[in-house]
Motif scaffolding. Structure first.
Motif, PDB file in Angstrom:
ATOM      1  N   ARG A 242     -57.789 -43.176  48.325  1.00  0.00           N
ATOM      2  CA  ARG A 242     -58.545 -42.715  47.139  1.00  0.00           C
ATOM      3  C   ARG A 242     -57.590 -42.135  46.098  1.00  0.00           C
ATOM      4  N   ASN A 243     -56.680 -41.300  46.561  1.00  0.00           N
ATOM      5  CA  ASN A 243     -55.733 -40.685  45.637  1.00  0.00           C
ATOM      6  C   ASN A 243     -54.851 -41.733  44.971  1.00  0.00           C
ATOM      7  N   ALA A 244     -54.337 -42.660  45.763  1.00  0.00           N
ATOM      8  CA  ALA A 244     -53.473 -43.704  45.205  1.00  0.00           C
ATOM      9  C   ALA A 244     -54.234 -44.587  44.231  1.00  0.00           C
ATOM     10  N   THR A 245     -55.492 -44.901  44.537  1.00  0.00           N
ATOM     11  CA  THR A 245     -56.318 -45.717  43.641  1.00  0.00           C
ATOM     12  C   THR A 245     -56.556 -44.997  42.317  1.00  0.00           C
ATOM     13  N   ALA A 246     -56.811 -43.686  42.390  1.00  0.00           N
ATOM     14  CA  ALA A 246     -57.020 -42.900  41.171  1.00  0.00           C
ATOM     15  C   ALA A 246     -55.801 -42.951  40.270  1.00  0.00           C
TER      16      ALA A 246
END
Length: 754
Positions: A242-246
């Protein structure tokens, strides 16, 4: 069709592999026993599904062949891995899991049963044959072993030969092949054929696609997760994605990664782990939230990653900016901002962060809450450490200079010394409150918690607050106020306990509201130095329920199931409302990827059980019921419903009739004198009789629900254990059984003449 021997050879050669998106091995020993039993008896065990693909189409586990088509196992992993482990004596190259599930299997040539090695039972009995040794070394060594029983030799060898012929067993194979069968199509097929388990998430699919182009991706992410876990914070692979996608896309859906190259993802992952590190430094050093139990609202963190990515240098611009971000984080966590439709809410907050930064996020959160971000006394009415307001108490303790009631020192690492640690202390001792007939949710109210050093907690022990409050204040003036303890001595009496809780909730709410307001306004006084982490040790030696849940969790892990999260809040995914604070919670099922999420909730009156069941949770309200369910599940998996032998006591004497009357008497007395209706105990008496019931309870891995309930009522004299140790009944049981009873009674404060 493919013979088992050929399949195992293909695994040896690296021809059969696992796709990277496959879950690890999750079977337990009873499932392995059940598989071997079924195969030995000729029962059908299902076919296999394999994906035949070119090397550049999928990322794999377990090594790879040198070019050519790969055969990736989609359905049948648990069965084939079990057979490989038992027959070869070690796990395959693609293995991820607990190899003890298939290590040490024995076959009894007399009764044709499979069991795992038990030294006391099998060491000197040649009839228990090492199954792995049979497959790796052949029959010859066993012929000599059985020469001592010539009348059985032919039968035994025939049975072993039948077992080795499992290598000729043929599995039906179905294959998926063709250029149109890409990762997304195959994962959809995988989810359909594995409908009995937990389907792969959207994150699993996205990561599978990434791994196809950057094969180390999953391992790199796991390395980051391990580093954080070593520091006390436990995150999931999905959460890190999720963090990397953001960072990579500014979007909340994983499908946004479809247009991100492997190099771009690698860069975004490196940046996002840096942003998470910055946040953890801030939340630990500024708020004192320095371990996993108090790190609430973790799905707010991807928003912070996105916010930092948009900030100059990827950092907080200054201390005011940092404090306002932390204010937003705490508030969003407290009110369940991300407990609902996560992707929808994340998308909204990503857009707000881009358009108007932290000021916009705070304003948006306030609108979402109807203009109310105020902390009020009733917010602290929850109980147990799983409540979302428990971290606020810890935060206050860390940032507001709370002092130890024994030493008078502030509860900071630099003040307490290198080896100091904190413990959660019940201000009014549990035993005192239970004796006064208060309910468990009142006893474990957050407003009855404070933090003390281990030494002070030990010294205070079970003393009445009227005694130790006075001593503490005389030695260290102001120490009670530093812990938000009401100054009115009349509230320190046990009969005024509800009023004490109400008064302390007022003080806690005022303190939290003041601190959060300062964070929001950027006017809070700077902490002289970053708060250093302090170890928090949980010790519940005098709490039967806590000991029971702990022993239950250990037993379930021993039986081959996943370790649960303890004291875990479960929120409604639509409203964010807290539905329960579960004593134990298995979010992915008792075995990861198999079955529904499982909840153990021992306070059903304060939980929304209908809503939990509506959402698909499997809910248990009794430790006995959960352990019984797990035991039956394992018996079914192993293909045997025969009870394990219970160690028998001495021969039944005339005292058995008197014991039967006494067992029924304690049931009646518990109902009449302690208002406890032991329905499960009564059913055991009806099914098994008094002596077998007592022995079953003594041999159980945990104390029973009845023992725990009677402890809370101060009536351990009405337990089976108290009956067993009576001189008139001890001869009915073995010395070991009597000692178990004495140990349990003594451990939880009941003492009788020995």
């Amino acid at each position: 069709m493919a013979k088992l021997s050929v399949l195992l050879h293909e695994i040896d050669n690296g021809t059969i592999l696992l796709p990277e998106f496959q879950r690890g091995y999750v079977w337990n020993r009873d499932q392995v026993r059940g598989l071997m039993r079924s195969l030995y008896r000729g029962y059908p065990v299902g076919g296999l599904l394999l994906w035949e693909t070119e090397p550049d189409q999928a990322s794999i586990r377990g090594g790879a062949t040198d070019g050519g088509v790969r055969r990736l196992l989609l359905d049948g992993q648990q069965r084939i891995t079990s057979l490989y482990g038992v027959i070869r004596g070690h796990a395959p190259a693609f293995f991820e899991g607990d190899a003890s599930a298939f290590t040490g299997l024995r076959f009894n040539v007399e009764d044709e049963n499979f069991e795992f090695y038990a030294p006391a039972k099998m060491r000197d009995d040649p009839r228990w044959v090492d199954v792995t040794l049979l497959f790796t070394e052949g029959l010859d060594s066993f012929i000599q072993d059985f020469s001592a029983v010539p009348d059985k030799l032919v039968v035994y060898i025939k049975r072993l030969n039948r077992l080795t012929q499992l290598l000729d067993l043929e599995f039906h194979e179905e294959k998926i092949a063709g250029p149109d069968k890409d990762v997304e199509v195959v994962v959809d097929i995988f989810n359909r054929v594995n409908s009995g388990g937990t389907a792969l998430s959207k994150g699993d699919l996205a990561l599978a696609k990434i791994c196809a182009h950057w094969s180390p991706a999953r391992q790199v992410m796991r390395d980051h997760l391990k580093r954080w876990k070593d520091a006390g914070f436990d995150f999931s692979l999905d959460w890190l994605l999720r963090n990397a996608t953001a960072v990579a896309t500014g979007r909340a859906v994983f499908t946004a990664l479809d247009t991100v190259s492997a190099q771009e993802f690698e860069t975004a992952l490196a940046k996002s782990t840096g942003y998470v590190g910055n946040f953890l430094d801030a939340v630990s050093g500024r708020l004192g939230l320095d371990h996993d139990q108090v790190l609430m609202g973790r799905y707010a963190i991807p928003v912070i990653s996105r916010l930092l990515h948009l900030s100059p240098g990827g950092k907080f611009t200054d201390s005011v900016h940092r404090d306002r971000v932390l204010f937003w984080y705490v508030q969003s966590a407290l009110w369940g901002r991300f407990a609902g439709s996560t992707e929808t809410v994340l998308a909204q907050d990503y857009e707000v962060a881009k358009e108007s930064g932290i000021d916009g996020l705070i304003a948006s959160l306030e609108r979402w809450r109807g203009g109310n971000l105020e902390i009020r006394p009733h917010d602290f009415e929850a109980s147990t450490r799983g409540s979302r307001f428990y971290p606020l108490l810890y935060m206050l303790t860390r940032v507001n200079g709370a002092r130890d009631l024994g030493s008078g020192l502030e509860l900071r690492a630099e003040m307490l010394g290198k080896h100091a640690s904190l413990q959660v202390h019940h201000i009014f001792p549990k035993a005192l409150l239970y004796k006064a007939k208060y309910e468990r949710d009142q006893v474990n109210a957050i407003a009855n918690f404070c933090f003390l050093t281990q030494d002070t907690n030990l010294v205070i022990g079970k003393r009445d607050p009227q005694e130790y409050f006075t001593e503490a204040e005389e030695k260290h003036p102001g120490v009670l106020a530093s812990q938000w303890i009401p100054a009115d001595p009349d509230l320190w009496r046990v009969e005024r306990y509800p009023d004490f809780l109400a008064a302390r909730r007022e003080l806690l709410a005022q303190a939290v509201q003041s601190f959060l307001t300062e964070l929001r306004n950027g006017t809070s006084a700077e902490v002289p130095a970053d708060l250093q982490p302090v170890a928090v040790v949980t010790v519940e030696q005098d709490d039967v329920r806590a000991a029971q849940v702990k022993a239950m969790a250990e037993e379930i892990v021993r039986l081959g199931y996943t370790e649960p999260a303890l004291d875990s809040e479960i929120a409604d995914p639509i409203t964010g409302r807290a539905l329960a604070v579960a004593e134990a919670f298995w979010p992915d099922g008792l075995q990861a990827g198999q079955g529904k999420p499982v909840v153990l909730e021992l306070d059903p009156d304060v939980a929304d059980l209908p809503r939990l069941e509506e959402l698909g949770y499997e809910v248990f309200t009794s430790v006995d019921a959960l352990l019984g369910y797990v035991t039956r599940r394992n018996e079914n998996a192993a293909g045997t419903a025969v009870d394990e032998p219970v160690e028998r006591g001495r021969p039944v004497t005339a005292g058995a009739g008197e014991f039967d009357q006494a067992m029924r008497s304690i049931y009646d007395r518990a109902r009449g004198e302690a208002n406890y209706h032991a329905a499960y105990f009564l059913s055991m008496l009806a099914e098994h009789g008094s002596l077998v019931t007592a022995r079953r309870l003594l041999h159980a891995p945990t104390v029973s629900d009845g023992f725990a309930a009677l402890w809370e009522r101060g009536r351990l004299d009405l337990t089976v254990e108290a009956l067993v140790v009576q001189p008139r009944f001890v001869d009915l049981f073995t010395p070991a059984e009597v000692e178990i009873a004495w140990h349990r009674l003594g451990q939880f404060g009941y003492h009788a003449d020995r």
